[in-house]
Each structure stands twice: as C-alpha cells, then as structure tokens.
Design an enzyme around this catalytic site. Structure first.
Site, PDB file in Angstrom:
ATOM      1  NE  ARG A  62      13.962  -1.820  56.826  1.00 38.91           N
ATOM      2  CZ  ARG A  62      14.936  -0.921  57.014  1.00 38.91           C
ATOM      3  NH1 ARG A  62      14.882   0.242  56.399  1.00 38.91           N
ATOM      4  NH2 ARG A  62      15.957  -1.181  57.804  1.00 38.91           N
ATOM      5  CG  HIS A  68      16.743  -0.122  52.360  1.00 41.17           C
ATOM      6  ND1 HIS A  68      15.601   0.566  52.033  1.00 41.17           N
ATOM      7  CD2 HIS A  68      17.588  -0.008  51.290  1.00 41.17           C
ATOM      8  CE1 HIS A  68      15.752   1.084  50.805  1.00 41.17           C
ATOM      9  NE2 HIS A  68      16.933   0.751  50.346  1.00 41.17           N
ATOM     10  CE1 TYR A  96      18.566   0.380  60.166  1.00 42.36           C
ATOM     11  CE2 TYR A  96      20.625  -0.176  59.075  1.00 42.36           C
ATOM     12  CZ  TYR A  96      19.252  -0.213  59.112  1.00 42.36           C
ATOM     13  OH  TYR A  96      18.557  -0.839  58.123  1.00 42.36           O
TER      14      TYR A  96
END
Lengths: 393, 366
Positions: free
Chosen positions: A276, A280, A289
C-alpha cells in the site's frame, strides 16, 4: 520471560520477509524480464500468443487508468470534494490481474479498496464516488456488474462469498464467487470460519488476499508468523503466494484458481504480495508509523513501471500506446472530476428508503411525522433537504 | 437463481412470478379445522411445504439434519429433501448466518437455525450489520430474503446463557422483521409468511410452546392447524381472548399463562382481554391502542428483560396515542437479572401465573 523470547519484534521482522521463497510465483521480475514457469504457460496462452501485444497493452492501459482515477479521487478528497478515499496506489497489478481473469457471471465480494476490480467489472465511476462523497451508502447496483456493495466491516464479506458460492453450487452453474480482503482481515474470525465452510462444502470460491503489508498502522508481521497463503493450507485449501505487483503472475494464478473452482475443485486461496504505497485512507498519515526506506524499496517494484519495462524490452511501448493511454486517463479523470462536482445532493426523506423491502407501517408513520416536521420550514423559503443539510444552500 | 438471471430490481423472473402469485396461493387465516399438531410439527410442515414448492428454499444450521433440530423444528426434512437442502454445518454461528446471507443474495431463500437465541452474541455482526442492512446499504438493489429461526425462553433450568428471550434486542435494530408465534396455528402461518417475505425475518419460537414430550407440557402447544398453506400476516396481533376490564398485551409462552389467568378470573367476574402480539416488528400498535382504549388498563406480560425493551415501547405507544393516553399501565417482565439456573430462582423471575394474576388484581382493584 519477555527477555528470553528470541522472536524479533514484529516491526523488525517486517523487512526480513522477502520474496526469495521458491514457492513465490513471479512471472515478471522488477526489471521487467519474463521469468520462465513453463507449468503456467497454459494460463497465459493469450499473452504469449499472436495477440499478446494487444493483451499486454490492455493490462497496461487498465493499470495506468485506475492509478489515474485513484489519484484524481485522492486529489478531490484533498480539495474537499470527497469525504474520504481509500487509495489503491501500488496495488494496480493485484487488482487488474485478478479482475481481468474474471468472467461476467462470476460474483465479487470486496472490501472498500477494490476500485480497480470494480473498474474491470465495468462500473460507472461516479457510482463509486457517490459513496465517498458521502451522498449515499451505496453506489452501483450489485447485480448490474456482479459485484456486491463494498464491505466496510473487515473480513465479513468472505462469509457472504462462500454462501453465494454454495448457491452457485446448488444451481449447478460453473461461475465462481470471489472474496477480496487484506492481510489485516486474515486475523478476523470471519475469514478463518469462511475457509472452514468453503473447504467443508468444496464451494466454488476464490479467496483473494491482497497482502499490502499494512492494516492501517499495523504491519502484516503482527498478524501472522507464517505466510498468509500457508494459513489456507491448514484448512485444506489449495493456495499460492504470488508477486502481487506482477500483473502476469496474478492473472495466471487467478485463472488457474478460477478454473479449479469451475471444474468442481472447490476453493482456492491466493496471497498477492503487494504494498500500500499511500495511506490506509485519506484520513491517515503513514509517515507516523512506517519507514521511508520501506516505501523506496517498494517503489522500485512498482507494478506499472515493471510492465512498462517489459513492454519496452519487447518493443511494444510505442509512442502510440503511450499517447492513447494518456488520453484515456485524462478523459476518465475528467469524467470523475466532473461527476463529483456536479453530483446532486441527497434528499432528507431518502433516509427512510430501503430499510425494508416490504412495508413497515411504523416506519411509514415515522416517515410521515418527519415529513410534517420538515414542512414547517418550507414557508421560510428553505427546501427540506437544505434545512437538514446544515446550511449548504 | 443465478445472478445473471436477475433483472435490475434484483428479482429473478421466478421471484417476480412468486411475488405476484403469493396473495392468491396463500389463503389468509383460514379456519383451523380439526387436525391437531404441536408447534414443532407445524413449523416442520410449513418449511417442508415451502421446500416442496420452491427449490430455492433450504435449511441450514447445527443439528438440523439427522437430529432434526434440537427442538424438533426440522424433524423429517433431511429424509424428504436430502443433505443438499437440509445442511448440517460446522460449529460457527457467524459462518452459517453469513453464508445464509450470501446464499440469499445469490437468489436462494435460506431458513437458518440459530440453535439458541442466546448465541447471538457470537454472530451479531452478521445479523445486524449485514443481514439487516444489505438492502439499505445497496440502495434497495439487493434483498436478503432469509429466515433466522431461533429458540428462546426459559423455564427448564437451562441457565443464564440458554434461557433468554431477547426479542427486544433484535426489534431495536432496523432492517429485520421479528415474529414470535405462541401456538401451532400461528407457527405455521408465520413461518410460511417469513419464508415468503423479501425482508430478513427473525423467527423466535419459545421452547415451551413446541409441544415437546421432554419439556414441561402446555396444553396450548398442541392445536388445530389447517393442512393447506396459509399466511399469518407479519405485523398483525390477534385478540386471543376478548375482555372488557383489563388488557394483557403479551406474546409467546406468556400468552398461555395469561389465558390461564384470564380463564380463572372470569369466574370472579373479572373480564380480561389477552392480545397476542405475534409480531414484534412491525408491532401492531393499532391493536394495542384499540384494546387499551376499550379497557382503559394495560398490563404487558413479557418474558424478556424489563428495561429498555418491548414493555417500555408499549408504554410509549400508549402515551403517544390520543386514544390510549390515559390508560393505566403496569408490566410483568423478567427483572434486569440474568436468568437463574436453580428452578426455584428461575421461576421467581419468570412471568408466572401468580405474578400475572397479582398484576391483574392490582389493575382492577380486586
């Protein structure tokens, strides 16, 4: 006790996990070179045959176009025209390779990120975006494109796909139900339970897991200590781990699994290893993160770049193809943008529609009551919808 | 049946035909006749008859095959229809309810049994986020014509996790209809209506009304049932006993207890009307209000928990109605405690004959 545990921290392991596994199916390496896997030739006869250039160009066009749609939608969200958007950036090969392997009468149950698959199913793009603008809870008619309303509850659609597959089985048809889900979903009970049932009844279902490495901020290594494909083995389901950034590997693996299901061979599980590249959803910031180096590593394995290199090496990346694909991308992006900014706002009374398929007298009374409430405001010159939508007019 | 055969409204030609044919092929509420069945057999008969007429109807759940359903709701169906249509499942309520939903989307009409309603806790996501919302979430394009059949109620020392009623919990959530038969006649007619419905229907039978030899017998769990198919309309209550002094609004096994009390008190000149709701969603508020307006006193007898549920909803209905606003109101429910295991303690909380009688006497001042 914790100190004695030799297992590395999950986040340390995330970079160790790589694709050198001999079982890892790859047909185009990151430099665009074709990897020989003769046992899979039968699934790519069209790609390798006389019309191969056209097939490859088609896959290329699809990937470029859905990336453009995706980026346009991301931009529209940043400009306040969409409420939210879940980017598929980086997952184009996984979605186009699988989506283009399907037959029209197969039925897809997906999560919210499979907009590339929906594109392959022939969706009207503005029907996707109506949902993300926040105008409706549903976009397309599932029976028009044989793809269910995208599922928001993680993993829940896998059960629906198995039930649908049992219906196919009962009808004696040879279509297949597909469940698309991500690496995070594999930890949900629903996904394991759906595999139990699919195996028990040998249902014609394909579990297509896009392992994009991140469930919002949680790395896949937090979800599992073995490959996700290996999990399926525990349920007695044939499984394969493919390079999800390699459109040919995904296409071949999906065709093989679909064929197995059509022949009465029951369920299969494909783990498409991808990444990805974006957040998100537009609501999160992945720099909080994850490591920038990781992003760079995966950028080098970009699915579109890889197919471009392959086309180039075969002299197929012509100026004509580039121009045609660019024109199509522009056109589609224009359709998306125009569709979004001219989209009609929903009416307040729409909330009462479709709660039930058959009459419910009490709900009808609530609806009447609400209509009378709204009517009080009409003499002020505001429309009913305008009143409740909080001053947009 | 396959997705390719559906029209834009999501109906197959067969479905359209069936929908058009339904009113005439199901005579509504015929005379019950003289043949007597227990409630379990009435349910089996309804499901079996629909399965015979419609290949899309099938049964799925735990122990529904050779066992015949642990409360005998599916006895005999496996022998008649085979394992492809009477499907024993692996032990996951979430999975088989989710699969029932998927099959319904595909064009089937599943009857899925959740063995005890108490188990809803492990599968509620599939029930209320999927079964009940897919029609809405799909903009009305996808119907989920599924029956979720489940056993409710206590009275036989099965403990706090096998004895609850919980219809109020399901009724609180939009998108599903909820029916609760109290007797064999309604059990057959409501099951036939539930299978015919294009909405998901939660069909809740009390173990104590099934007429099972190993349960405490209740004389009203065996009754006259027509042999032909018929519908009991979903959303229509029934006056089980007419009266003038006080109305008991009730459902399920409590109907039987209420009728017993009404019969006994009739000898003292107290005239009790008993309204059997039969459906919780839609709730027949007109019938409640009409009876309340007639008697001026309402007692709700409900084996579900007292607070935040059906009895409170009925009180609100009375308050919202100009015709019934002044009616006196009381309720006999399970206090807000888990159902006790010890028999003496369980019967201390259930709506027993004694508690109902005391409530009626209090209401009429006798």
């Amino acid at each position: 006790m914790l100190g004695e545990d030799s297992t590395p921290h999950p986040q340390e392991r995330s970079r160790r996990e790589q694709s050198e596994d001999p079982e890892f199916l790859q047909l185009l390496d990151p430099s665009g070179q074709r990897v020989a896997r003769p046992e899979l030739d039968r699934w790519l006869a069209d790609v390798d045959g006389e019309g191969g250039a056209r097939v490859l160009a088609g896959l290329y066009e699809d990937m470029v176009v859905i990336r453009r749609i995706d980026m346009e939608a991301t931009a529209l969200q940043r400009q306040g025209e969409l409420a939210l958007w879940p980017p598929l950036l980086g997952q184009e090969a996984a979605q186009i390779g699988s989506g283009r392997a399907l037959r029209q009468d197969d039925f897809v149950f997906s999560s919210y990120r499979e907009n590339g698959v929906a594109y392959c199913r022939g969706v009207n793009l503005n029907e996707i975006l109506r949902v993300w603008r926040g105008n409706a809870s549903s976009g397309w008619d599932p029976f028009e494109i044989n793809m269910a309303t995208p599922q928001i509850i993680i993993g829940a659609q896998t059960l629906h796909s198995v039930g649908y597959a049992m219906g196919i089985q009962f009808d004696g048809a040879d279509s297949v139900a597909l469940a698309y889900f991500g690496d995070g979903a594999t930890s949900e009970g629903d996904v394991s339970e759906s595999m139990v049932f699919a195996a028990s009844y040998q249902a014609p279902v394909l579990f297509f897991c896009q392992n994009n490495h991140w469930a919002i901020s949680e790395p896949v290594t937090l979800q599992t200590h073995i490959t996700l494909a290996e999990r399926a083995g525990g349920f007695g389901i044939p499984h394969v781990r493919v390079d999800g950034n390699d459109v040919l590997a995904v296409l071949a693996a999906t065709r093989e699994a679909l064929d197995r299901a059509r022949q009465g061979g029951g369920p299969s599980f494909i783990e498409a290893v991808t990444y990805r590249m974006g957040p998100h959803t537009t609501a999160d910031d992945p720099t909080r993160y994850r490591d920038a180096n990781e992003l760079e590593d995966w950028a080098a394995k970009d699915p579109i770049l890889r197919l471009e290199k392959h086309l180039e090496s075969r002299g197929l990346l012509t100026q004509e193809l580039r121009e045609r694909v660019a024109a199509k991308s522009d056109e589609v992006a224009g359709v998306v943008r125009n569709g979004v900014i001219t989209m009609p706002e929903p009416e307040a009374m729409d909330v009462f529609k479709h709660v039930y398929a058959t009459p419910n007298s009490w709900l009808s009374r609530q609806e009447d009551h609400y209509r009378r409430y709204l009517a009080q405001f009409e003499h002020h010159g505001a429309s009913a919808a305008g009143h409740v939508s909080g001053g947009q007019h | 049946m396959t997705a390719t055969a559906v029209n834009p409204s999501g109906q197959t030609p067969a479905e359209e035909q069936r929908a058009a044919a339904a009113p005439s092929s199901f005579p509504v509420e015929p005379d019950p006749g003289t043949r007597r069945l227990n409630t379990a057999k009435a349910i089996q008969e309804a499901i079996g008859s629909q399965m015979e007429q419609n290949p899309e109807v099938f049964v799925m759940g735990e122990d529904v095959g050779a066992y015949g359903g642990i409360f005998s709701s599916t006895t005999g169906l496996l022998d008649r229809f085979g394992a492809q249509r009477v499907i024993d499942t692996p032990i996951s309520e979430t999975a088989f309810i989710g699969m029932g939903i998927g099959a319904a989307v595909e064009g089937m009409r599943p009857v899925v049994e959740l063995m005890f309603v108490d188990f809803f806790g492990v599968c509620m996501d599939q029930i209320y986020n999927h079964m009940a919302k897919i029609h809405y979430e799909s903009g009305g394009n996808v119907r989920v014509p599924m029956v979720l059949m489940t056993a409710t109620g206590g009275g036989y020392s099965d403990g706090a996790q096998h004895s609850q009623s919980l219809w109020g919990t399901f009724a609180h959530l939009p998108g599903m209809k909820v029916v609760v038969p109290s007797n064999p006649y309604d059990a057959k007619g409501l099951m036939t209506a539930a299978i015919a419905s294009d909405d998901p229907v939660v069909y809740m039978f009390h173990k104590g009304v099934m007429g099972l030899p190993w349960m405490a017998k209740n004389k009203r769990s065996i009754g006259a049932v027509p042999e032909e198919d018929y519908l009991v309309p979903i959303g229509k209550a029934r006056v089980a006993r007419a009266g003038t002094d006080v109305t008991i609004v009730t459902l399920s096994l409590s109907v039987h207890h209420s009728l017993d009390v009404a019969e006994q008190l009739a000898g003292e000149g107290i005239s009790v009307e008993v309204l059997d709701l039969r459906s919780v969603v839609p709730l027949d508020r007109e019938a409640i209000v009409a009876s309340a307006a007639k008697t001026g006193r309402v007692i709700v007898v409900d084996e579900d928990y007292q607070s935040f549920g059906l009895s409170g909803e009925i009180a609100a209905t009375l308050l919202e109605s100009p015709d019934a606003r002044g009616a006196a109101f009381s309720r006999v429910c399970v206090p807000d405690v888990p159902i006790p295991y010890a028999r003496e303690l369980e019967y201390a909380v259930l709506p027993t004959h004694a508690r109902i009688e005391a409530a009626v006497r209090a209401a009429v001042g006798a």
